[in-house]
Design a protein around this motif. Structure first.
Motif, PDB file in Angstrom:
ATOM      1  N   GLY A 120       9.311  -4.032   5.991  1.00  0.00           N
ATOM      2  CA  GLY A 120       9.447  -2.820   5.194  1.00  0.00           C
ATOM      3  C   GLY A 120       8.668  -1.663   5.793  1.00  0.00           C
ATOM      4  N   SER A 121       8.242  -1.820   7.014  1.00  0.00           N
ATOM      5  CA  SER A 121       7.386  -0.806   7.631  1.00  0.00           C
ATOM      6  C   SER A 121       7.818  -0.544   9.068  1.00  0.00           C
ATOM      7  N   GLU A 122       7.787   0.720   9.438  1.00  0.00           N
ATOM      8  CA  GLU A 122       8.031   1.029  10.851  1.00  0.00           C
ATOM      9  C   GLU A 122       6.708   0.851  11.595  1.00  0.00           C
ATOM     10  N   VAL A 123       6.738   0.154  12.711  1.00  0.00           N
ATOM     11  CA  VAL A 123       5.500  -0.059  13.470  1.00  0.00           C
ATOM     12  C   VAL A 123       5.496   0.909  14.661  1.00  0.00           C
ATOM     13  N   VAL A 124       4.452   1.740  14.710  1.00  0.00           N
ATOM     14  CA  VAL A 124       4.422   2.827  15.695  1.00  0.00           C
ATOM     15  C   VAL A 124       3.166   2.732  16.554  1.00  0.00           C
ATOM     16  N   ILE A 125       3.352   2.751  17.871  1.00  0.00           N
ATOM     17  CA  ILE A 125       2.177   2.795  18.764  1.00  0.00           C
ATOM     18  C   ILE A 125       1.832   4.265  18.995  1.00  0.00           C
ATOM     19  N   LYS A 126       0.611   4.656  18.609  1.00  0.00           N
ATOM     20  CA  LYS A 126       0.273   6.088  18.719  1.00  0.00           C
ATOM     21  C   LYS A 126      -0.604   6.382  19.934  1.00  0.00           C
ATOM     22  N   SER A 127      -1.533   5.469  20.239  1.00  0.00           N
ATOM     23  CA  SER A 127      -2.395   5.722  21.403  1.00  0.00           C
ATOM     24  C   SER A 127      -2.645   4.413  22.140  1.00  0.00           C
ATOM     25  N   ILE A 128      -2.874   4.539  23.455  1.00  0.00           N
ATOM     26  CA  ILE A 128      -3.068   3.339  24.291  1.00  0.00           C
ATOM     27  C   ILE A 128      -4.261   3.567  25.206  1.00  0.00           C
ATOM     28  N   ASP A 141      -3.954   2.672  11.643  1.00  0.00           N
ATOM     29  CA  ASP A 141      -4.206   1.597  10.671  1.00  0.00           C
ATOM     30  C   ASP A 141      -4.775   0.356  11.333  1.00  0.00           C
ATOM     31  N   VAL A 142      -4.290   0.075  12.557  1.00  0.00           N
ATOM     32  CA  VAL A 142      -4.620  -1.209  13.199  1.00  0.00           C
ATOM     33  C   VAL A 142      -5.026  -0.989  14.653  1.00  0.00           C
ATOM     34  N   LEU A 143      -6.150  -1.612  15.039  1.00  0.00           N
ATOM     35  CA  LEU A 143      -6.488  -1.677  16.459  1.00  0.00           C
ATOM     36  C   LEU A 143      -5.909  -2.977  17.000  1.00  0.00           C
ATOM     37  N   VAL A 144      -5.089  -2.875  18.050  1.00  0.00           N
ATOM     38  CA  VAL A 144      -4.551  -4.077  18.697  1.00  0.00           C
ATOM     39  C   VAL A 144      -5.268  -4.205  20.036  1.00  0.00           C
ATOM     40  N   GLU A 145      -6.181  -5.181  20.117  1.00  0.00           N
ATOM     41  CA  GLU A 145      -7.033  -5.288  21.312  1.00  0.00           C
ATOM     42  C   GLU A 145      -6.427  -6.287  22.283  1.00  0.00           C
ATOM     43  N   LEU A 146      -5.962  -5.764  23.435  1.00  0.00           N
ATOM     44  CA  LEU A 146      -5.319  -6.594  24.455  1.00  0.00           C
ATOM     45  C   LEU A 146      -5.872  -6.233  25.834  1.00  0.00           C
ATOM     46  N   MET A 147      -7.191  -5.997  25.878  1.00  0.00           N
ATOM     47  CA  MET A 147      -7.761  -5.609  27.170  1.00  0.00           C
ATOM     48  C   MET A 147      -8.525  -6.753  27.836  1.00  0.00           C
ATOM     49  N   GLY A 148      -9.049  -7.710  27.059  1.00  0.00           N
ATOM     50  CA  GLY A 148      -9.818  -8.807  27.636  1.00  0.00           C
ATOM     51  C   GLY A 148     -11.262  -8.406  27.878  1.00  0.00           C
ATOM     52  N   GLY A 149     -12.080  -9.391  28.315  1.00  0.00           N
ATOM     53  CA  GLY A 149     -13.505  -9.147  28.501  1.00  0.00           C
ATOM     54  C   GLY A 149     -14.251  -9.411  27.199  1.00  0.00           C
ATOM     55  N   ILE A 150     -15.544  -9.093  27.200  1.00  0.00           N
ATOM     56  CA  ILE A 150     -16.336  -9.397  26.000  1.00  0.00           C
ATOM     57  C   ILE A 150     -17.047  -8.150  25.451  1.00  0.00           C
ATOM     58  N   ASN A 162       0.825  -1.209   0.000  1.00  0.00           N
ATOM     59  CA  ASN A 162       0.000   0.000   0.000  1.00  0.00           C
ATOM     60  C   ASN A 162       0.867   1.270   0.000  1.00  0.00           C
ATOM     61  N   GLY A 163       2.136   1.105  -0.136  1.00  0.00           N
ATOM     62  CA  GLY A 163       3.030   2.255  -0.300  1.00  0.00           C
ATOM     63  C   GLY A 163       3.402   2.940   1.000  1.00  0.00           C
ATOM     64  N   LYS A 164       2.868   2.475   2.135  1.00  0.00           N
ATOM     65  CA  LYS A 164       3.175   3.145   3.413  1.00  0.00           C
ATOM     66  C   LYS A 164       4.420   2.563   4.036  1.00  0.00           C
ATOM     67  N   LYS A 165       5.131   3.369   4.764  1.00  0.00           N
ATOM     68  CA  LYS A 165       6.299   2.851   5.478  1.00  0.00           C
ATOM     69  C   LYS A 165       6.128   2.972   6.990  1.00  0.00           C
ATOM     70  N   ARG A 166       4.932   3.339   7.410  1.00  0.00           N
ATOM     71  CA  ARG A 166       4.620   3.398   8.836  1.00  0.00           C
ATOM     72  C   ARG A 166       3.287   2.696   9.050  1.00  0.00           C
ATOM     73  N   LEU A 167       3.265   1.782   9.970  1.00  0.00           N
ATOM     74  CA  LEU A 167       1.992   1.160  10.329  1.00  0.00           C
ATOM     75  C   LEU A 167       1.660   1.690  11.719  1.00  0.00           C
ATOM     76  N   VAL A 168       0.538   2.385  11.814  1.00  0.00           N
ATOM     77  CA  VAL A 168       0.221   3.065  13.075  1.00  0.00           C
ATOM     78  C   VAL A 168      -0.795   2.232  13.870  1.00  0.00           C
ATOM     79  N   LEU A 169      -0.434   1.968  15.120  1.00  0.00           N
ATOM     80  CA  LEU A 169      -1.271   1.129  15.984  1.00  0.00           C
ATOM     81  C   LEU A 169      -1.985   1.941  17.055  1.00  0.00           C
TER      82      LEU A 169
END
Ligand code: NAP
Ligand code: HSE
Length: 436
Positions: free
Chosen positions: A44-52, A85-94, A9-16
């Motif tokens: 080929g992409s920098e992986v960046v955590i932007k918000s938590i 770009d990506v939601l990484v869900e690591l909180m648990g629960g339903i 997709n031409g991006k070099k940053r994947l924002v989480l």
């Protein structure tokens, strides 16, 4: 450092956007920081955590919040950022993670999660939604920690018909049983240690009552057999009632007590469940110690395959989460369910009563002449025959009698137990476990 390659997709940053900064969330931040350059070389992409997202922004954390990232308790704000770009869900629960994941998918964001409870109990609609929006819903970390079992089933072994899958699917339960066996720890102390080491769920009932292993077995059943065995219908027994005596008696017969999840196809029907099980010490599964997990499966082309590795904890779980993130970064095509259809049909379920196994029994009887004959009679009435027996502490008023049987159905075993009780042969509720 080599110039980073461009991704499709031409991006070099994947924002989480990260939801959860506990055991696994902080583990992920740590691995991303430690392996920053390697991640670029791999994807080929920098992986960046932007918000938590967390519940309490003031709580001290095991690992610092990455530079440039913000900590928030605002669920809505987490996904409003178009740069994510990506939601990484690591909180648990339903409920809360389901809402968040659905919102992320609707906003066209990819999702990576470790949440087996959500996916097993209410995941089918999320997979449908992800397919509608053409996004990834990846969940390798949700089953067996670092062991790459889900992608193995979805990709590498996809050409096989799987006949049987047996596994140690819960690190906490395996840690407790291993500590009770090897170090004679009591149950409560072993559980406390597993919690301190970050293996247990926020609600450890899920671990000790077999429910977490059952969640994982549901996900494995979908991927191995292409059918849905509803979580609520799965027979599940946990380790909370396993007593040190049974671990010792099992050892005398050459077995280890393990919490085993297993699924197999028998005459076109799916037989599955999670049970404390005696496993002969010569089997690899019996040797899986501590918080390690393992899966043994049999495919019609590959034959038997055994995967073994850390099943819980911060870095092992983060390893699987990061693998999923890198696959998104490389622009892989989503293969969320492992099948063309996104919603699996209902499994043709074999009644748990018809499941057949060898069994271990421990019964407490009055030490009077003829008691062994009468016990054998109660079993014979249900067509169950004894393979081996030992009687302990002869001379005491009440003694344990321990025996192993040949194959019997669960229905016959329950009927035999009722027969023993009705005839007044046992002075306590009999203990019985399946043998692998
Ligand atoms: P954890 O240590 O309890 O961390 C959970 C995190 O999520 C915490 O940061 C918590 O915030 C946050 N959180 C929880 N509910 C929230 C809510 N409603 N709103 C906002 N934030 C919320 O849990 P964990 O052990 O990392 O497990 C996370 C997930 O990974 C679970 O689905 C678990 O089943 C799965 N998993 C865990 C392991 C493991 O070994 N631990 C392995 C595989 C999969 P606060 O910190 O502010 O309370
Ligand atoms: N609580 C889980 C276990 C974490 O002990 O296996 C890994 O899924």
């Amino acid at each position: 450092m080599q110039e980073a390659m461009s991704v499709p997709n031409g991006k070099k940053r994947l924002v989480l956007a990260l939801a959860g900064y506990g055991t696994v969330g902080t583990g992920l931040a740590k691995v991303i920081e430690e392996n920053r350059d390697w991640i670029i070389e791999r994807s080929g992409s920098e992986v960046v955590i932007k918000s938590i997202l967390v519940r309490d922004v003031k709580k001290p954390r095991n690992f610092p919040v990455p530079a440039g990232a913000t900590l928030t308790d605002d669920h809505e704000a987490l996904l409003n950022d178009p740069e994510v770009d990506v939601l990484v869900e690591l909180m648990g629960g339903i409920e809360a993670p389901k809402k968040l994941i659905a919102a992320a998918i609707r906003a066209g964001k990819h999702v990576v999660t470790a949440n087996k409870a959500l996916l097993a109990e209410q995941g089918l609609e999320l997979f449908e939604l992800a397919a509608e929006h053409g996004v990834h819903l990846k969940y390798e970390a949700s089953v067996c920690g670092a062991i790459p079992i889900l992608d193995t089933l979805k990709e590498n072994l996809a050409g096989n018909r799987i006949m049987r899958l047996v596994g140690i699917l819960n690190g906490t339960a395996n840690y407790i049983l291993s500590e009770m066996t090897s170090n004679k720890l009591d149950f409560a102390t072993a559980l406390k240690q597993a919690q301190e080491l970050g293996y247990a769920e926020a609600d450890p009932t899920l671990d000790i009552e077999g429910l977490d292993a059952a969640h994982k077995l549901c996900l494995l059943t979908r991927l191995a057999f292409g059918v849905n065995y509803p979580f609520e219908q799965l027979p599940v027994v946990g380790v909370s009632k396993v007593e040190p005596e049974d671990i010792e008696f099992a050892r005398e017969f050459g077995y280890r007590v393990k919490l085993v999840g297993q699924v197999q196809e028998v005459d076109g029907k799916i037989e599955a469940g999670v049970f404390p099980t005696l496993v002969h010490h010569t089997y690899l599964i019996a040797r899986v110690g501590g918080a390690y997990n393992a899966v043994r499966l049999e495919g019609n082309a590959c034959g038997p395959i055994f995967l073994h590795g850390p099943g819980a904890g911060d870095l092992p779980t983060a390893s699987a989460v990061l693998g999923d993130i890198l696959s998104v970064a490389r622009g892989a095509y989503p293969n969320n369910t492992g099948f063309v259809r996104q919603v699996p049909p209902l499994a043709n379920i074999m009644s748990p009563d018809e499941a057949s196994s060898k069994y271990y029994f421990r019964v407490i009887v009055r030490d009077v002449p003829g008691v062994l004959r009468d016990l054998a009679g109660a079993l014979a009435e249900q067509d169950i025959s004894i393979a081996q027996a030992i009687q302990k502490e002869k001379g005491a008023a009440e003694v344990p009698v321990v025996f192993l049987t040949h194959e019997a159905t669960a229905r016959a075993v329950k009927a035999a137990v009722e027969g023993m009780k009705a005839k007044g042969l046992v002075v306590r509720e009999p203990v019985y476990y399946r043998i692998l």
